[in-house]
Write a protein that holds these residues in place. Structure first.
Motif, mmCIF file in Angstrom:
data_model
loop_
_atom_site.group_PDB
_atom_site.id
_atom_site.type_symbol
_atom_site.label_atom_id
_atom_site.label_comp_id
_atom_site.label_asym_id
_atom_site.label_seq_id
_atom_site.Cartn_x
_atom_site.Cartn_y
_atom_site.Cartn_z
ATOM 1 N N GLY A 85 40.506 45.672 45.422
ATOM 2 C CA GLY A 85 40.615 45.025 46.720
ATOM 3 C C GLY A 85 42.021 44.681 47.149
ATOM 4 O O GLY A 85 42.214 44.123 48.236
ATOM 5 N N PHE A 86 43.028 44.993 46.322
ATOM 6 C CA PHE A 86 44.408 44.696 46.696
ATOM 7 C C PHE A 86 44.896 45.738 47.707
ATOM 8 O O PHE A 86 44.675 46.938 47.530
ATOM 9 C CB PHE A 86 45.314 44.680 45.471
ATOM 10 N N ALA B 169 41.114 36.105 42.905
ATOM 11 C CA ALA B 169 39.801 35.773 42.342
ATOM 12 C C ALA B 169 38.803 36.899 42.566
ATOM 13 O O ALA B 169 37.987 37.209 41.682
ATOM 14 C CB ALA B 169 39.284 34.478 42.965
ATOM 15 N N THR B 170 38.863 37.535 43.729
ATOM 16 C CA THR B 170 37.965 38.656 44.015
ATOM 17 C C THR B 170 38.225 39.812 43.061
ATOM 18 O O THR B 170 37.281 40.476 42.595
ATOM 19 C CB THR B 170 38.144 39.123 45.475
ATOM 20 N N GLY B 171 39.504 40.066 42.757
ATOM 21 C CA GLY B 171 39.834 41.115 41.802
ATOM 22 C C GLY B 171 39.300 40.807 40.419
ATOM 23 O O GLY B 171 38.729 41.684 39.745
ATOM 24 N N TYR B 172 39.451 39.564 39.961
ATOM 25 C CA TYR B 172 38.954 39.183 38.636
ATOM 26 C C TYR B 172 37.428 39.236 38.571
ATOM 27 O O TYR B 172 36.851 39.436 37.492
ATOM 28 C CB TYR B 172 39.456 37.787 38.261
ATOM 29 N N ALA B 173 36.768 39.048 39.714
ATOM 30 C CA ALA B 173 35.307 39.116 39.728
ATOM 31 C C ALA B 173 34.805 40.488 39.286
ATOM 32 O O ALA B 173 33.706 40.614 38.743
ATOM 33 C CB ALA B 173 34.783 38.785 41.128
ATOM 34 N N VAL B 174 35.602 41.529 39.494
ATOM 35 C CA VAL B 174 35.203 42.882 39.073
ATOM 36 C C VAL B 174 35.039 42.935 37.561
ATOM 37 O O VAL B 174 34.110 43.565 37.041
ATOM 38 C CB VAL B 174 36.236 43.918 39.559
ATOM 39 N N PHE B 175 35.945 42.272 36.832
ATOM 40 C CA PHE B 175 35.814 42.233 35.374
ATOM 41 C C PHE B 175 34.615 41.377 34.961
ATOM 42 O O PHE B 175 33.920 41.683 33.997
ATOM 43 C CB PHE B 175 37.081 41.663 34.735
ATOM 44 N N LEU C 93 32.929 45.574 43.133
ATOM 45 C CA LEU C 93 33.769 44.837 44.068
ATOM 46 C C LEU C 93 32.863 44.123 45.069
ATOM 47 O O LEU C 93 32.302 44.742 45.973
ATOM 48 C CB LEU C 93 34.723 45.781 44.805
ATOM 49 N N VAL C 94 32.715 42.816 44.889
ATOM 50 C CA VAL C 94 31.914 42.018 45.825
ATOM 51 C C VAL C 94 32.831 41.435 46.896
ATOM 52 O O VAL C 94 34.035 41.288 46.688
ATOM 53 C CB VAL C 94 31.173 40.882 45.091
ATOM 54 N N VAL D 256 33.940 32.730 38.676
ATOM 55 C CA VAL D 256 35.342 33.121 38.624
ATOM 56 C C VAL D 256 36.151 32.034 39.325
ATOM 57 O O VAL D 256 35.788 31.600 40.421
ATOM 58 C CB VAL D 256 35.588 34.468 39.328
ATOM 59 N N VAL D 257 37.226 31.599 38.696
ATOM 60 C CA VAL D 257 38.037 30.518 39.266
ATOM 61 C C VAL D 257 39.512 30.883 39.164
ATOM 62 O O VAL D 257 39.985 31.295 38.101
ATOM 63 C CB VAL D 257 37.790 29.180 38.539
ATOM 64 N N THR D 258 40.229 30.733 40.275
ATOM 65 C CA THR D 258 41.671 30.945 40.295
ATOM 66 C C THR D 258 42.354 29.667 40.741
ATOM 67 O O THR D 258 41.961 29.034 41.730
ATOM 68 C CB THR D 258 42.049 32.091 41.247
#
Length: 850
Positions: A563-564, A588-594, A600-601, A727-729
């Motif tokens: 998503g970047f 945070a959206t990127g880390y959600a993929v892991f 990619l939500v 997921v938390v940033t």
């Protein structure tokens, strides 16, 4: 009888002429009269309300404050107060009060002025919906005709209910429900008799009779209302006497906000205006339910604010807000220091001064009144006097700059003096000297399976700054980018057991005429190191070497999958160190993929929208992380016509979010990031090591993955971590992107309570993440990792990453994507190891790598 017949004829002719005049007037005005049938389907202008997922009120938007109520939801005594004051014969007359009109007419005849209204409640309703307040005869005539029409169309109760919900009552309050909230912070059923009388007296002149504008005017009008209620028998003499004696106390109250999420509220406001337009969004009575969990939101706010306070305390006290009066220290030898004071305010003056001061969040304005050896007495806004004990003062060494602080204070007089206007806050039931933080922060939590935002705090205080740093602040991400670089490496055949060279890089830049020397932070180099350990320890030079091995184009392509945006990604090797800029929500959206296994939500916050009739008119349908969902692009949530109603249909197809990386890739990175928390090796054998997020071990959860991030000169600090459910940033930095977070020196007063050293992701951003997760994780049972199909686990040698036949501290099990496992066993020694495009001679004994 002749004179009687003549009189009778005159009266009949007068009556007929009057009827004719009325008929002619009606025919002349008929086309100008509005259609009162619209009252059958009236849509009261009602503000939009925004709620958490669990029903707590976040905010209310709209010019007119209104809380519509059914007639049977209003206290009978409140209704009687209005009837006694505005229209005692309401249930008897046909819409107009002939006696009142004759009285008003006599006033006009004698004075020539239209000073008496004589309007019934029905007439007032007609005026409020269809006419203006101008005092002209033609308006009164129209009002009468409309009143007759309304009485034919609606029942008396329907008229009264509309009136009590529509009537303007000052301070943008329309209707009795809103007035009760605005003036007294109560529901209508919580009002006392005197408060009901105040509200019932407002229709005559709401702008000058309301108790916020003028308590004396409100009291005089209230007493008139109470007198009429006594005359009509609505109240008895004892109730009257008690209500007359009650003081008039009122202040403006906002909506009864029960969940503090102003940044979320503003996000929702913008989306609703975009979707429905301003007129509908602010006046159609929408109730918007968000995805936010009220408990998690409160935890996020506490965690962020406390972390910001802690940073601010480490860097020293910047002094008082102002001086209420001057005081100079004369002697500090005694138990109570002596001051020379000039212009000291007495108690009344001091309270007046404090009444004019504003606090922010939990910071309360106060003025120091006296100082002892290691304590100080202060008066708070509101008049309360409290003592600041030494534990609440000893942190306050002076701020010099971001890199330096003064020496630890030994007495309260070294910090405070009488007359200082300061800010204080309560912590653990004790009062503490404080200040408005200058540093900024953001924290966002989302569900990795759906993208639903569970908590979001865009800064220390929305009142201080409405800039939402979660969604608007693009900042360099630092080492938070490394998991994505490592993900790209796994796609190119690297494994978590691959050995890389953790050694300094010296690269000549012919264009700049200097050598590029990227360094680890701290500048410690381990030589040959496995990729898992390099990621957990956040080795900069290894990340650069992996980028070289993968290639910049392939790395950027991989980052875009998360998503970047491509234009945020620099096309040079600094990409590996986090020179790209992203918002905390994008990270945070990127880390959600892991966290979710490779999908990619899309983050979202508006879940449902109900209209004023409690009909569901919008339902978001997220694309979720799953392989076996049904995908139907036409079923995605879109704007729905205000006339449409969505039926709750749990059997609707679930939309699948796009898979952007393989389940194996996501699993391997998520597992490697657990080592950032728990480290590896054997501490008893002297081979143990910690990852950069080792402090998160305090949560005692084995399902946590995470990564710290720090940029050059510590201008931005990050921590992003996750479990399969959340997921938390967390980000901390200054709004001025050129300002460094600096470092904190040792404060001798604090000992173990402090954190000294250079600000970095683990020191500055991670504590907020831990504080938040400590509160919310108990709601999420620990989930053991589910190994996806296509993953194998083999025992490897820790030094070489090759297969091992030993089962002691020199080996461990490692995960591999099927087909990428090492094929050789560690044995013997080698003299030269190949590291990508570099060679390094080794003289010590090492197991064979390839």
């Amino acid at each position: 009888m002749s004179w009687f017949k003549k009189l009778l004829i005159v009266l009949v002719l007068g009556f007929l002429l009057s009827l004719g005049a009325i008929l002619v007037t009606y025919l002349l005005l008929k086309d100008e009269l509005p259609d009162v049938a619209t009252l059958k389907d009236v849509r009261l202008q009602t503000p939009m309300q925004v709620f958490t997922a669990d029903g707590e009120l976040i905010s209310q938007f709209g010019e007119q404050r209104r809380i519509p109520l059914k007639l049977d939801e209003m206290p009978p005594l409140l209704i009687q107060a209005f009837l006694a004051t505005e229209d005692t014969r309401f249930y008897e007359h046909p819409g107009i009060d002939v006696i009142g009109i004759m009285r008003a007419a006599s006033v006009v005849a004698t004075s020539g002025e239209l000073s008496q209204g004589a309007s019934t409640i029905t007439q007032q309703l007609a005026r409020n919906f269809f006419l203006s307040r101008e005092k002209k005869l033609i308006r009164k005539v129209k009002e009468i005709f409309l009143a007759f029409h309304i009485e034919q169309l609606l029942t008396k109760d329907e008229i009264l209910e509309l009136y009590l919900n529509k009537i303007e009552l000052g301070q943008r309050a329309f209707g009795v429900g809103a007035a009760a909230q605005v003036y007294f912070g109560k529901t209508v059923h919580e009002l006392t008799v005197d408060e009901m009388a105040i509200i019932a007296g407002l229709p005559k002149a709401p702008s000058i009779l309301n108790p916020v504008r003028s308590a004396s005017n409100a009291r005089a009008r209230r007493n008139v209302v109470l007198g009429r209620m006594l005359d009509t028998g609505a109240i008895d003499k004892a109730t009257y006497d008690s209500a007359i004696a009650a003081p008039v106390t009122s202040r403006l109250h906002g909506a009864q906000i029960t969940a503090s999420a102003p940044y979320i509220a503003e996000m929702v406001r913008q989306q609703m205006v975009e979707r429905f337009g301003e007129d509908m969004a602010y006046s159609d009575g929408f109730r918007v339910y968000t995805t936010v969990n009220s408990q998690q939101q409160a935890a996020a706010r506490r965690a962020l604010q406390q972390n910001v306070y802690d940073y601010d305390d480490r860097h020293g006290y910047r002094g008082p807000v102002a001086l209420a009066w001057q005081a100079r220290l004369v002697s500090s030898d005694s138990e109570k220091p002596e001051f020379s004071e000039s212009g000291r305010l007495d108690e009344q003056q001091l309270q007046q001064y404090l009444d004019q001061q504003q606090g922010i969040e939990d910071l309360v304005p106060a003025v120091v009144t006296s100082v002892a050896q290691q304590s100080a007495e202060v008066m708070l806004k509101g008049g309360q006097v409290v003592v600041l004990e030494w534990d609440g003062l000893k942190w306050a060494r002076s701020f010099i700059n971001d890199e330096r602080q003064g020496s630890a204070p030994k007495t309260a007089a070294a910090i405070l003096a009488p007359g200082m206007h300061i800010l204080v806050r309560q912590q653990d039931d004790n009062w503490r000297l404080s200040q408005i933080p200058t540093v900024s922060s953001a924290l966002v939590a989302l569900d990795p399976q759906t993208g639903a935002l569970r908590a979001l705090v865009g800064g220390f205080s929305f009142a201080q700054s409405q800039f939402n740093r979660v969604t608007q602040a693009k900042r360099q991400v630092g080492s938070n980018i490394k998991p994505f670089i490592y993900s790209a490496a796994l796609e190119q055949g690297y494994t978590l057991a691959s050995i890389m060279n953790d050694a300094p890089i010296h690269q000549w830049d012919s264009n700049a005429g200097v050598a590029w020397r990227p360094r680890n932070s701290p500048a410690v180099y381990d030589g040959p190191i496995r990729i898992r350990e390099a990621l957990a320890k956040s080795k900069n030079v290894v990340s650069i070497r992996l980028l070289r091995g993968v290639g910049i184009d392939a790395s950027i392509a991989q980052l875009q999958k998360f998503g970047f945006a491509a234009n945020d990604l620099p096309r040079n090797e600094t990409l590996a160190l986090g020179s790209a800029s992203s918002t905390p929500l994008e990270v945070a959206t990127g880390y959600a993929v892991f966290a979710n296994g490779g999908f990619l939500v899309q983050p979202y916050v508006v879940d449902k929208v109900f209209n004023a009739e409690n009909q569901l008119i919008y339902q978001h349908q997220p694309a979720v992380a799953c392989d076996d969902c049904h995908t139907d692009s036409t079923a995605l949530a879109t704007t729905i016509s205000d006339s449409a109603v969505i039926e709750d249909a749990p059997d609707k197809p679930v939309l699948s979010a796009p898979r952007v990386i393989s389940a194996q890739n996501a699993f391997l990175i998520a597992d490697a990031l657990k080592s950032s928390v728990w480290g590896g090796g054997d501490w008893q054998q002297g081979t143990g090591w910690n990852g950069t997020a080792w402090q998160a071990q305090s949560l005692r959860r084995r399902d946590i993955s995470g990564k710290t991030g720090t940029t050059n000169d510590s201008k931005d600090t990050w921590f992003s971590g996750f479990t399969p459910q959340l997921v938390v940033t967390s980000w901390v930095g200054f709004d001025d992107a050129n300002r460094s977070l600096g470092r904190a020196t040792w404060n001798a007063n604090l000992g173990r309570e402090q954190s000294a050293g250079t600000e970095a992701g683990a020191r500055t951003a991670l504590p907020a993440w831990i504080s938040f997760m400590r509160e919310v994780l108990p709601a999420y049972p620990q989930q053991n990792s589910t190994t996806p199909i296509g993953i194998s686990s083999v025992r490897i040698d820790l030094a070489s990453g090759l297969l091992s036949r030993r089962n002691d501290y020199t080996s461990t099990f490692e995960f591999f994507k099927l087909g990428t496992e090492p094929t050789q066993y560690a044995s013997g020694s080698i003299q030269q190891i190949q590291f990508g495009d570099e060679k390094q001679d080794k003289t010590e004994e090492l197991d064979e790598l390839f």
